[in-house]
Design an enzyme around this catalytic site. Structure first.
Site, PDB file in Angstrom:
ATOM      1  N   ASP A 277      34.141  57.924  29.971  1.00 55.36           N
ATOM      2  CA  ASP A 277      32.766  58.058  29.489  1.00 55.36           C
ATOM      3  C   ASP A 277      31.841  58.032  30.696  1.00 55.36           C
ATOM      4  OD1 ASP A 277      33.705  57.976  26.863  1.00 55.36           O
ATOM      5  OD2 ASP A 277      33.511  55.807  26.752  1.00 55.36           O
TER       6      ASP A 277
ATOM      7  N   GLU B  92      25.110  51.177  25.877  1.00 58.69           N
ATOM      8  CA  GLU B  92      26.153  52.039  26.441  1.00 58.69           C
ATOM      9  C   GLU B  92      26.260  51.878  27.959  1.00 58.69           C
ATOM     10  OE1 GLU B  92      28.488  53.694  25.138  1.00 58.69           O
ATOM     11  OE2 GLU B  92      27.906  54.260  23.110  1.00 58.69           O
TER      12      GLU B  92
END
Length: 129
Positions: free
Chosen positions: A53, A35
């Site tokens: 994000d 991620e």
């Protein structure tokens, strides 16, 4: 802050993620590697939803944190997105716990793509935990 792998493993363990909701520490390490590359300052903008994000877990501003600019945001973790990018990752971990409690580890696309059905033991190998 960019964590070293074993440093992050120790920190996540201290913050209670090892085995949380049945998810092993190695899986959390795999997830955060793919991620954010263990970087607390990582951000990625999603044009489709006009959301971003944030942080080491890449937590989304549409559903989980408030960045003051995402349309129709929910702020499920009741946290500002900037707090998810702090060097102290306690708030980010608390939000990740809420996400995995509500949606499971499959809420993270990177986990599904890179960690599910893979041997993730190497992510904690050699770490003194």
């Amino acid at each position: 802050k960019v964590f070293e792998r074993c440093e992050l493993a120790r920190t996540l363990k201290e913050l209670g993620l090892d085995g949380y909701k049945g998810v092993s520490l190695a899986n959390w390490l795999c997830l955060t590697k793919w991620e954010s590359s263990y970087n607390t300052k990582a951000t990625n903008y999603n044009p489709g939803s006009e959301s971003t994000d944030y942080g080491i877990f890449q937590i989304n501003s549409k559903f989980w944190c408030n960045d003051g600019k995402t349309p129709n945001a929910v702020d499920g973790c009741h946290v500002s997105c900037s707090e998810l990018m702090e060097n102290n990752i306690a708030k980010a971990v608390a939000c990740a716990k809420q996400i995995v409690s509500e949606q499971g580890i499959t809420a993270w696309v990177a986990w599904k793509s890179h960690c599910r059905d893979h041997d993730v033991s190497s992510y904690v190998e050699g770490c003194t935990l």
